[in-house]
Design a protein around this motif. Structure first.
Motif, PDB file in Angstrom:
ATOM      1  N   LYS A 231      44.323  47.874  33.540  1.00  0.00           N
ATOM      2  CA  LYS A 231      43.049  48.568  33.295  1.00  0.00           C
ATOM      3  C   LYS A 231      42.159  48.586  34.534  1.00  0.00           C
ATOM      4  O   LYS A 231      40.950  48.351  34.468  1.00  0.00           O
ATOM      5  CB  LYS A 231      42.313  47.932  32.115  1.00  0.00           C
ATOM      6  N   SER A 232      42.787  48.900  35.672  1.00  0.00           N
ATOM      7  CA  SER A 232      42.061  49.037  36.949  1.00  0.00           C
ATOM      8  C   SER A 232      41.239  47.796  37.281  1.00  0.00           C
ATOM      9  O   SER A 232      40.150  47.878  37.851  1.00  0.00           O
ATOM     10  CB  SER A 232      41.147  50.270  36.907  1.00  0.00           C
ATOM     11  N   GLY A 233      41.769  46.655  36.925  1.00  0.00           N
ATOM     12  CA  GLY A 233      41.035  45.423  37.165  1.00  0.00           C
ATOM     13  C   GLY A 233      40.954  45.051  38.629  1.00  0.00           C
ATOM     14  O   GLY A 233      41.889  45.271  39.402  1.00  0.00           O
ATOM     15  N   ASP A 234      39.831  44.468  39.004  1.00  0.00           N
ATOM     16  CA  ASP A 234      39.627  43.908  40.334  1.00  0.00           C
ATOM     17  C   ASP A 234      38.877  42.590  40.139  1.00  0.00           C
ATOM     18  O   ASP A 234      37.647  42.554  40.200  1.00  0.00           O
ATOM     19  CB  ASP A 234      38.833  44.865  41.219  1.00  0.00           C
ATOM     20  N   PRO A 235      39.604  41.504  39.870  1.00  0.00           N
ATOM     21  CA  PRO A 235      38.938  40.234  39.587  1.00  0.00           C
ATOM     22  C   PRO A 235      37.984  39.792  40.689  1.00  0.00           C
ATOM     23  O   PRO A 235      36.894  39.282  40.402  1.00  0.00           O
ATOM     24  CB  PRO A 235      40.097  39.254  39.427  1.00  0.00           C
ATOM     25  N   ALA A 236      38.370  39.993  41.951  1.00  0.00           N
ATOM     26  CA  ALA A 236      37.520  39.560  43.056  1.00  0.00           C
ATOM     27  C   ALA A 236      36.180  40.288  43.054  1.00  0.00           C
ATOM     28  O   ALA A 236      35.146  39.708  43.400  1.00  0.00           O
ATOM     29  CB  ALA A 236      38.245  39.773  44.386  1.00  0.00           C
ATOM     30  N   ALA A 237      36.189  41.561  42.639  1.00  0.00           N
ATOM     31  CA  ALA A 237      34.955  42.350  42.612  1.00  0.00           C
ATOM     32  C   ALA A 237      34.213  42.215  41.285  1.00  0.00           C
ATOM     33  O   ALA A 237      33.070  42.678  41.150  1.00  0.00           O
ATOM     34  CB  ALA A 237      35.270  43.815  42.871  1.00  0.00           C
ATOM     35  N   GLY A 238      34.881  41.603  40.279  1.00  0.00           N
ATOM     36  CA  GLY A 238      34.247  41.459  38.968  1.00  0.00           C
ATOM     37  C   GLY A 238      34.181  42.752  38.188  1.00  0.00           C
ATOM     38  O   GLY A 238      33.278  42.941  37.364  1.00  0.00           O
ATOM     39  N   THR A 239      35.157  43.637  38.397  1.00  0.00           N
ATOM     40  CA  THR A 239      35.156  44.932  37.716  1.00  0.00           C
ATOM     41  C   THR A 239      36.485  45.168  37.015  1.00  0.00           C
ATOM     42  O   THR A 239      37.504  44.541  37.321  1.00  0.00           O
ATOM     43  CB  THR A 239      34.909  46.083  38.711  1.00  0.00           C
ATOM     44  N   GLY A 240      36.510  46.131  36.085  1.00  0.00           N
ATOM     45  CA  GLY A 240      37.723  46.494  35.383  1.00  0.00           C
ATOM     46  C   GLY A 240      38.191  45.398  34.455  1.00  0.00           C
ATOM     47  O   GLY A 240      37.434  44.494  34.086  1.00  0.00           O
ATOM     48  N   GLY A 241      39.465  45.490  34.059  1.00  0.00           N
ATOM     49  CA  GLY A 241      39.976  44.518  33.111  1.00  0.00           C
ATOM     50  C   GLY A 241      39.346  44.705  31.749  1.00  0.00           C
ATOM     51  O   GLY A 241      39.037  45.826  31.340  1.00  0.00           O
ATOM     52  N   TYR A 242      39.107  43.620  31.039  1.00  0.00           N
ATOM     53  CA  TYR A 242      38.520  43.677  29.707  1.00  0.00           C
ATOM     54  C   TYR A 242      37.172  42.970  29.705  1.00  0.00           C
ATOM     55  O   TYR A 242      37.075  41.792  30.082  1.00  0.00           O
ATOM     56  CB  TYR A 242      39.450  43.015  28.690  1.00  0.00           C
ATOM     57  N   ALA A 243      36.125  43.682  29.301  1.00  0.00           N
ATOM     58  CA  ALA A 243      34.803  43.087  29.125  1.00  0.00           C
ATOM     59  C   ALA A 243      34.797  42.360  27.790  1.00  0.00           C
ATOM     60  O   ALA A 243      34.877  42.976  26.725  1.00  0.00           O
ATOM     61  CB  ALA A 243      33.718  44.164  29.165  1.00  0.00           C
ATOM     62  N   ILE A 244      34.718  41.047  27.808  1.00  0.00           N
ATOM     63  CA  ILE A 244      34.900  40.216  26.619  1.00  0.00           C
ATOM     64  C   ILE A 244      33.805  40.496  25.592  1.00  0.00           C
ATOM     65  O   ILE A 244      32.616  40.310  25.860  1.00  0.00           O
ATOM     66  CB  ILE A 244      34.899  38.727  27.001  1.00  0.00           C
ATOM     67  N   ALA A 245      34.220  40.945  24.405  1.00  0.00           N
ATOM     68  CA  ALA A 245      33.269  41.176  23.321  1.00  0.00           C
ATOM     69  C   ALA A 245      32.707  39.845  22.843  1.00  0.00           C
ATOM     70  O   ALA A 245      33.411  38.827  22.821  1.00  0.00           O
ATOM     71  CB  ALA A 245      33.970  41.893  22.167  1.00  0.00           C
ATOM     72  N   ASN A 246      31.440  39.844  22.480  1.00  0.00           N
ATOM     73  CA  ASN A 246      30.756  38.639  21.995  1.00  0.00           C
ATOM     74  C   ASN A 246      30.639  37.562  23.069  1.00  0.00           C
ATOM     75  O   ASN A 246      30.311  36.415  22.747  1.00  0.00           O
ATOM     76  CB  ASN A 246      31.471  38.043  20.773  1.00  0.00           C
ATOM     77  N   TRP A 247      30.925  37.953  24.320  1.00  0.00           N
ATOM     78  CA  TRP A 247      30.822  36.944  25.380  1.00  0.00           C
ATOM     79  C   TRP A 247      29.389  36.497  25.542  1.00  0.00           C
ATOM     80  O   TRP A 247      28.443  37.295  25.490  1.00  0.00           O
ATOM     81  CB  TRP A 247      31.329  37.525  26.709  1.00  0.00           C
TER      82      TRP A 247
END
Length: 448
Positions: free
Chosen positions: A369-385
């Motif tokens: 999902k176009s994640g970029d962990p180092a940039a803090g973007t993409g991936g999954y935005a955790i619901a109820n986080w």
């Protein structure tokens, strides 16, 4: 070292009236009888051992005049490293000082023991004879130890205190290891498992041990830096744990779950999960928020059965993301490009608790999902986080599924990583590159 056995047969007898045994260990399970140290060839007539029975420590000798005791203290913490010392000195004029036992620097009083049999003065112990020494099981093949051992010392002819092998940290107040203690080893003394998995004697005596059975693997987990493993005591729905609590498996047609012994409320954490079975498995790995709801989950439920658990689900070979018993919209198998998980494939997990995001990738490929962990973007935005809540790594397995986890120990089961990736934090060893800003979930990582 669930099936690993270390042995040595001394060529000559040493001082049977005075000796010291010191060991650091971390248990993987707490409900099994297991031997830390044993000398003998016949459990019914010629044996002396220090063993768990099953969650208390028992010192036993066939010769009751050589001392016996069982601790009242229970050793149930599978997240902790323990340091124990047994000092035998039968020539001592004071009866209570002929057999001393220490846990994490503190001597255990006789009042904190049961089944105590005092050592008769000048009694020869069964230790330090020419009888075979076993570490990790009894001579009859029973009482295997499942966990990690480190810095094992035996001193022939000397009765030392725990303070000769450890000391209190002036900053944290915790008991810590002395990596190079100033002790004398005597003729049959030895020092093994120093800073790794070597059974070569480091005392200078060349009293080397042999790996008689099993696989003795190295690990980054040590008394000064505890890495995440799965916790046998976490709940009532335990999967089968092995390899020091890093391998999770299950054979029957129901879900079983396992929780890490470490979690975090903030920070950026990375770990790896490897599939190790050739059939079509079903397993889920991710994390859960530690809430009262989880504690009440039925035994048959996996960790993503409610809205406070999230799991990358390998369903018949392909991966999807689930929570609350359903596929998350936009994260179905087709949404994730029908990413397959073959036997031996590794999923890299990056949990960002500063930005509330969960990332995954297969081997060293692109983040889903176009994640970029180092940039803090993409991936999954955790619901109820919610910032500040405690999140804990979790894995759930179904029939015939086996998952091997590398939380930074550098191994999947008994197999070392083949080509360690880059890791800027220098905490842990992983197969693939750790994203910038992420580190291993460990006590050192949590305290940085």
């Amino acid at each position: 070292m669930a099936s690993t056995v270390l042995t040595r047969t001394p060529s000559g007898a040493g001082n049977q009236k005075k000796w010291t045994y010191s060991i650091w260990f971390k248990r993987a399970v707490d409900n099994q009888e297991s031997a830390l140290f044993c000398v003998g060839d016949n459990p019914s007539s010629n044996m002396c051992m220090l063993r768990f029975d099953p969650d208390v420590l028992n010192f036993y000798s066939n010769n009751s005049n050589a001392g016996r005791f069982t601790t009242k203290r229970k050793f149930r913490d599978t997240n902790a490293w323990y340091h124990v010392v047994v000092a035998y000195d039968s020539a001592n004029a004071t009866s209570d000082d002929r057999l001393k036992f220490y846990v994490n620097g503190e001597r255990t009083a006789t009042s904190d023991m049961t089944g105590v049999s005092a050592v008769a003065q000048d009694t020869d112990s069964k230790v330090n004879t020419t009888t075979k020494i076993y570490i990790g099981e009894r001579p009859d093949g029973n009482n295997h130890f499942d966990g990690i051992m480190s810095h094992i010392h035996f001193c022939d002819g000397y009765a030392y205190a725990a303070s000769d092998f450890g000391e209190t940290d002036s900053t944290t107040g915790e008991w810590k290891i002395k990596t190079n203690p100033s002790v004398t080893y005597g003729t049959n003394g030895f020092f093994i498992l120093k800073d790794g998995n070597s059974v070569t004697d480091q005392s200078g005596n060349s009293n080397n041990f042999a790996v008689e059975a099993g696989n003795l693997t190295n690990t980054e987990d040590c008394p000064s830096n505890i890495f995440a493993t799965f916790n046998y005591n976490a709940n009532n729905a335990n999967a089968i744990l092995s390899q020091g609590g890093t391998t999770v498996s299950h054979s029957s047609t129901s879900w079983k779950r396992a929780l890490s012994n470490l979690g975090a409320t903030s920070g950026k954490w990375y770990w790896e999960v490897k599939r190790n079975n050739s059939n079509t498995p079903f397993y889920k790995f991710g994390m859960i928020e530690e809430t009262g709801q989880y504690a009440n989950m039925p035994a048959h439920e996996h960790h993503a059965d409610n809205a406070y658990g999230w799991a990358w689900y390998v369903n018949g070979g392909n991966i999807e993301l689930r929570t609350a018993q359903a596929v998350i919209s936009g994260y179905s198998q087709s949404d994730l490009g029908n990413t397959s998980m073959g036997n031996g494939d590794i999923i890299c997990v990056a949990l960002d608790l500063d930005n509330g995001r969960l990332h995954a990738r297969k081997n060293d490929g692109s983040w889903l999902k176009s994640g970029d962990p180092a940039a803090g973007t993409g991936g999954y935005a955790i619901a109820n986080w919610s910032a500040g809540k405690l999140y804990i790594p979790a894995t759930s397995v179904y029939q015939n599924a086996t998952c091997e986890h590398n939380f930074g120990n550098g191994y999947f089961g008994t197999t070392a990583v083949s080509s360690a990736g880059t890791n800027a934090s220098n905490i842990g060893i992983f197969e693939y590159d750790v994203p910038t800003g992420f580190t291993a979930l460990s006590t050192k990582g949590l305290n940085e």
